[in-house]
Structure formats: C-alpha cells, structure tokens
Design an enzyme around this catalytic site. Structure first.
Site, PDB file in Angstrom:
ATOM      1  CB  CYS A 153      -0.987  -0.004   1.168  1.00  0.00           C
ATOM      2  SG  CYS A 153      -0.291   0.221   2.817  1.00  0.00           S
ATOM      3  CG  HIS A 183      16.107 -14.038  13.705  1.00  0.00           C
ATOM      4  ND1 HIS A 183      16.796 -12.993  14.265  1.00  0.00           N
ATOM      5  CD2 HIS A 183      17.040 -14.911  13.252  1.00  0.00           C
ATOM      6  CE1 HIS A 183      18.093 -13.222  14.163  1.00  0.00           C
ATOM      7  NE2 HIS A 183      18.266 -14.375  13.537  1.00  0.00           N
TER       8      HIS A 183
END
Length: 141
Positions: A65, A98
């Site tokens: 966006c 991670h």
C-alpha cells in the site's frame, strides 16, 4: 513456489513491477488485485493475500500500500500470517530467519523498485532458522 500478491491503488505500480519480476524469475503469481489506480480499501487486499497464504494456496505473500503499514496490519489479522513490513534487505532476511514471516509488506510511496526487488529476492531466498526462534513463533498464536 506460488506467491500471492495484492495492493491498494497507492501500491499498484510497485505491485505490478514486482509481479513482472516474480514472473521473470519463474514464480507462479496469484494476483489478488487491485487491477488499477482507482481508489480502493487496502484491508480487502491484505486479507485476500493473507487468506491465500494461510490456506496453503500460496507459499508466500506480498502486499503493498502507500506506506505498507495499513496493508500489513490487515494481513496480520488473518490467523497464521506473520507479515513483516520492511524497507531494506536486512529486515527482509531477518523476518524470514528469525520470525518465519510468510508475507512481506512494503510501501509503494516509500520504497523504490530496485530496493523493493532486493527485499523481495532476499525474502524469498531466505530460510527460517528454527531452533530457539521456533519457541518464540509458537507464542505468536
């Protein structure tokens, strides 16, 4: 690998550029829209991409966006989605290593094509490390 992509009107141009890049790299692209620069609501497209990924119909997702913020929030409302908003490649890499992020968000008004392309490339090529990180991912549900 199947990649579901979506954007609102503010992210349309960058989504289209990244769609071509993905197709050129041999990825199967599932374009959830929008399909023009006509004003639309970003939550609709964040949700569509999130649902495709969460259901297993797509392996990963990309949402864009204007800032990347709103559409990342919308994607993260879908159970099973870990959408990371990034603007440079190290964050994209760490989001996979991670956090096992499965959707990448970027801002079409804030991130140029070359930087966005590198972020997407790193995101798609980086594997989740597992191990100590899995315990933390398990707490996100």
């Amino acid at each position: 690998m199947k990649i579901s992509i979506g954007s609102d009107h503010a992210g349309f141009d960058l989504k289209e550029q990244l769609k071509k890049y993905l197709e050129d790299q041999g990825y199967e692209v599932l374009d959830e829209g929008t399909f023009s620069k006509d004003s639309v609501d970003y939550p609709d497209y964040g949700k569509k991409v999130g649902e495709r990924v969460a259901s297993g119909q797509a392996d990963r997702g990309l949402v864009v966006c204007g800032s990347g913020i709103g559409i990342s929030i919308a994607a993260n409302k879908v159970d099973g989605i870990r959408c990371a908003l990034v603007s440079e490649p190290l964050s994209a890499k760490l989001s996979r290593m991670h956090n096992n992020a499965n959707v990448l968000a970027m801002g079409g008004r804030l991130t140029g094509f070359e930087m966005a392309q590198e972020c997407l490339k790193v995101f798609l090529e980086t594997e989740f490390e597992g191990g100590r990180h899995q315990r933390r991912i398990d707490k996100l549900v």
